[in-house]
Design a protein around this motif. Structure first.
Motif, PDB file in Angstrom:
ATOM      1  N   LEU A  90       0.829  -1.216   0.000  1.00 34.48           N
ATOM      2  CA  LEU A  90       0.000   0.000   0.000  1.00 34.48           C
ATOM      3  C   LEU A  90       0.863   1.266   0.000  1.00 34.48           C
ATOM      4  O   LEU A  90       0.416   2.314   0.470  1.00 34.48           O
ATOM      5  CB  LEU A  90      -0.938   0.006   1.216  1.00 34.48           C
ATOM      6  N   ARG A  91       2.084   1.155  -0.512  1.00 40.04           N
ATOM      7  CA  ARG A  91       2.953   2.344  -0.479  1.00 40.04           C
ATOM      8  C   ARG A  91       2.347   3.526  -1.214  1.00 40.04           C
ATOM      9  O   ARG A  91       2.638   4.660  -0.913  1.00 40.04           O
ATOM     10  CB  ARG A  91       4.333   2.016  -1.057  1.00 40.04           C
ATOM     11  N   ASP A  92       1.482   3.268  -2.206  1.00 40.96           N
ATOM     12  CA  ASP A  92       0.886   4.389  -2.947  1.00 40.96           C
ATOM     13  C   ASP A  92      -0.418   4.883  -2.330  1.00 40.96           C
ATOM     14  O   ASP A  92      -1.055   5.780  -2.871  1.00 40.96           O
ATOM     15  CB  ASP A  92       0.635   3.975  -4.409  1.00 40.96           C
ATOM     16  N   ALA A  93      -0.828   4.289  -1.214  1.00 42.32           N
ATOM     17  CA  ALA A  93      -2.046   4.775  -0.546  1.00 42.32           C
ATOM     18  C   ALA A  93      -1.679   5.981   0.320  1.00 42.32           C
ATOM     19  O   ALA A  93      -0.518   6.194   0.659  1.00 42.32           O
ATOM     20  CB  ALA A  93      -2.648   3.675   0.307  1.00 42.32           C
ATOM     21  N   THR A  94      -2.695   6.765   0.672  1.00 44.10           N
ATOM     22  CA  THR A  94      -2.428   7.999   1.432  1.00 44.10           C
ATOM     23  C   THR A  94      -2.802   7.825   2.898  1.00 44.10           C
ATOM     24  O   THR A  94      -3.926   7.423   3.217  1.00 44.10           O
ATOM     25  CB  THR A  94      -3.251   9.166   0.828  1.00 44.10           C
ATOM     26  N   LEU A  95      -1.838   8.150   3.737  1.00 48.13           N
ATOM     27  CA  LEU A  95      -2.067   8.135   5.180  1.00 48.13           C
ATOM     28  C   LEU A  95      -2.539   9.531   5.572  1.00 48.13           C
ATOM     29  O   LEU A  95      -1.825  10.505   5.353  1.00 48.13           O
ATOM     30  CB  LEU A  95      -0.727   7.801   5.857  1.00 48.13           C
ATOM     31  N   LEU A  96      -3.721   9.652   6.139  1.00 51.90           N
ATOM     32  CA  LEU A  96      -4.208  10.981   6.534  1.00 51.90           C
ATOM     33  C   LEU A  96      -3.561  11.409   7.851  1.00 51.90           C
ATOM     34  O   LEU A  96      -3.258  12.583   8.051  1.00 51.90           O
ATOM     35  CB  LEU A  96      -5.727  10.966   6.696  1.00 51.90           C
ATOM     36  N   ALA A  97      -3.418  10.457   8.740  1.00 50.09           N
ATOM     37  CA  ALA A  97      -2.790  10.769  10.036  1.00 50.09           C
ATOM     38  C   ALA A  97      -2.119   9.512  10.542  1.00 50.09           C
ATOM     39  O   ALA A  97      -2.653   8.415  10.402  1.00 50.09           O
ATOM     40  CB  ALA A  97      -3.834  11.256  11.029  1.00 50.09           C
ATOM     41  N   ASP A  98      -0.961   9.685  11.135  1.00 51.64           N
ATOM     42  CA  ASP A  98      -0.191   8.540  11.607  1.00 51.64           C
ATOM     43  C   ASP A  98      -0.806   7.929  12.869  1.00 51.64           C
ATOM     44  O   ASP A  98      -0.628   6.766  13.169  1.00 51.64           O
ATOM     45  CB  ASP A  98       1.243   9.026  11.893  1.00 51.64           C
ATOM     46  N   HIS A  99      -1.528   8.744  13.624  1.00 52.33           N
ATOM     47  CA  HIS A  99      -2.142   8.260  14.861  1.00 52.33           C
ATOM     48  C   HIS A  99      -3.346   9.136  15.168  1.00 52.33           C
ATOM     49  O   HIS A  99      -3.501  10.209  14.594  1.00 52.33           O
ATOM     50  CB  HIS A  99      -1.147   8.330  16.025  1.00 52.33           C
TER      51      HIS A  99
END
Ligand SMILES: Cc1cc2nc3c(=O)[nH]c(=O)nc-3n(C[C@H](O)[C@H](O)[C@H](O)COP(=O)(O)OP(=O)(O)OC[C@H]3O[C@@H](n4cnc5c(N)ncnc54)[C@H](O)[C@@H]3O)c2cc1C
Length: 399
Positions: A90-99
């Motif tokens: 999922l490296r191309d997916a977007t993380l909105l917030a790490d926690h």
């Protein structure tokens, strides 16, 4: 005569459950096809808040319980996927917030404190220093002199769900087709794909897996339950920045759960669930907006909520039937002969669900293929796109 297509596994429904399963099976060399009747994610998946739960909110009862056990490993697993360290990359997916955060307006109850101190949660929850002005690692909206309470940082990432669907679908675009009209399993085990301008295509699967959420119907051995929510969205330049948090109240579920997203015009959205959405099923739209304003004003009175506009919508969570109608502790997977019906219960649990379904295949005589299956007959068949987020829906009224 209608053309026919043979496949080992047909997956019905392209939400997170079906797409994760397809990506996993294809990676492992299985012959699999996914059939979607609408757009990918169009059911519950794009309405999800995108939180990869690690179980913290289930500790509000004062003990971990089976749900917390089931999800405990999910944040770490998803993080490995996001880092490209797992089979599903999922490296191309977007993380909105790490926690995300858990915040209590007053000191949390002793049972909550005991839970957070427990061995299970050690390493997954961190209490931030008290005193709003010193706590520079507080989320910006809580860095206010009037804020009094405790803030915990939870090891729970928040994902841009559409980006995850995009990556999963991108791994196996050739094996995803759209059926105009619901895919119906015939008594002979065949599925018929319909299209207004084409001959029907008959799909002959060895095994059919229903991951159609609320569409997993007509299977008497796998009954579903629907639990409604009345979700609220807030938007406007006066929103105090992105915020990802559960607010703890007196009850077993968070009083309010806030996640933040950006709409197609780049506007910040606060997406509000938790107790507000559960209790809100008894309210109409106007009452629910009034309740949301009241709740936000009570919790974050230093923000001017009069300048923020709101919209609401209702949605059903579709899960395996429970005797008392409560939340299932974990995934629901049922099999009758060569038909499987499955609900992940949580988006976060989709990887576990895919693993459970794959484990059933060898007993049904399904093995990975040495050579990829020819998907040529499907080359011209229409493909579903990714559905829209609730905040981009054009049918909702904002006020
Ligand atoms: C408001 C809300 C917030 C949530 N927030 C979170 C969260 O933050 N974190 C979390 O872990 N979980 C969350 N969840 C739960 C999570 O969204 C669901 O568990 C998960 O999305 C279910 O995925 P699914 O693939 O089983 O079903 P769905 O997403 O409902 O997908 C089913 C798909 O099947 C298709 N379909 C239906 N019938 C047919 C048919 N006959 N033929 C072909 N296709 C068919 C539909 O069009 C749809 O695309 C939330 C749920 C809701 C409702």
């Amino acid at each position: 005569m209608n053309p026919t297509f043979r496949v080992d596994v047909a997956i019905i429904g392209g939400g997170i459950a079906g797409l994760w399963l397809l990506a996993r099976l294809r990676r492992r060399g299985y012959s699999a096809l996914l059939i979607e009747s609408d757009q990918l994610g169009a059911g519950q998946t794009l309405a999800a808040q995108g939180i990869i739960h690690g179980g913290a909110k289930y500790g509000l009862r004062g003990y971990a319980g089976p749900t917390a056990d089931a999800v405990a490993g999910m944040p770490a697993l998803w993080r490995r996927c996001l880092n490209g360290e797992e089979e599903i990359d999922l490296r191309d997916a977007t993380l909105l917030a790490d926690h995300q955060y858990l915040w209590a307006t007053r000191a949390p109850t002793s049972r909550l404190t005991a839970f957070f101190a427990s061995k299970l949660m050690r390493g997954h929850v961190e209490k931030l220093a008290e005193g709003a002005m010193e706590a520079s690692d507080y989320p910006p909206v809580l860095r206010h002199p009037d804020f009094q309470g405790a803030v915990y940082r939870l090891d729970e990432p928040i994902l841009d769900v559409a980006s995850v669907l995009n990556v999963l679908a991108g791994h196996c675009q050739d094996a995803i087709v759209r059926s105009h009209g619901l895919a119906i399993l015939k008594a002979d085990g065949n599925l018929t794909l319909c299209h207004p301008e084409r001959l029907q295509l008959v799909v002959r699967p060895s095994v059919t897996v229903f991951t159609a959420g609320a569409g997993n119907t007509g299977l008497p051995w796998a009954t579903l339950q629907l639990r409604p929510l009345h979700m609220v969205m807030a938007r406007g330049v006066h929103l105090p920045g992105a915020f990802y948090a559960h607010c703890v109240g007196a009850g077993d579920v968070p009083r309010l759960t806030v996640t933040s997203h950006y709409d197609a015009h780049g506007r910040l959205i606060w997406y509000l669930g938790g107790g507000l959405a559960e209790e809100g099923v008894r309210r109409d739209r106007r009452e629910q907006i009034r309740a949301a304003r009241r709740e936000l004003h009570a919790l974050l009175p230093w923000v001017d909520w009069n300048l923020v506009e709101f919209a609401t919508f209702t949605i059903q969570r579709a899960e395996a039937y429970q005797r008392r109608g409560g939340r299932p502790a974990t995934t629901g997977v049922f099999r009758d002969g060569r038909v499987i019906a499955a609900w992940p219960t949580k988006l976060a649990l989709a990887p576990l669900l895919a693993e459970q379904i794959e484990a059933m295949l060898p007993t049904l005589g399904i093995k990975p293929k040495l050579h990829p299956v020819d998907l040529g007959p499907l080359a011209e068949w229409p493909r579903p796109g990714i559905g829209v987020y609730p905040w981009d829906r054009e049918d909702l009224e904002w006020s």
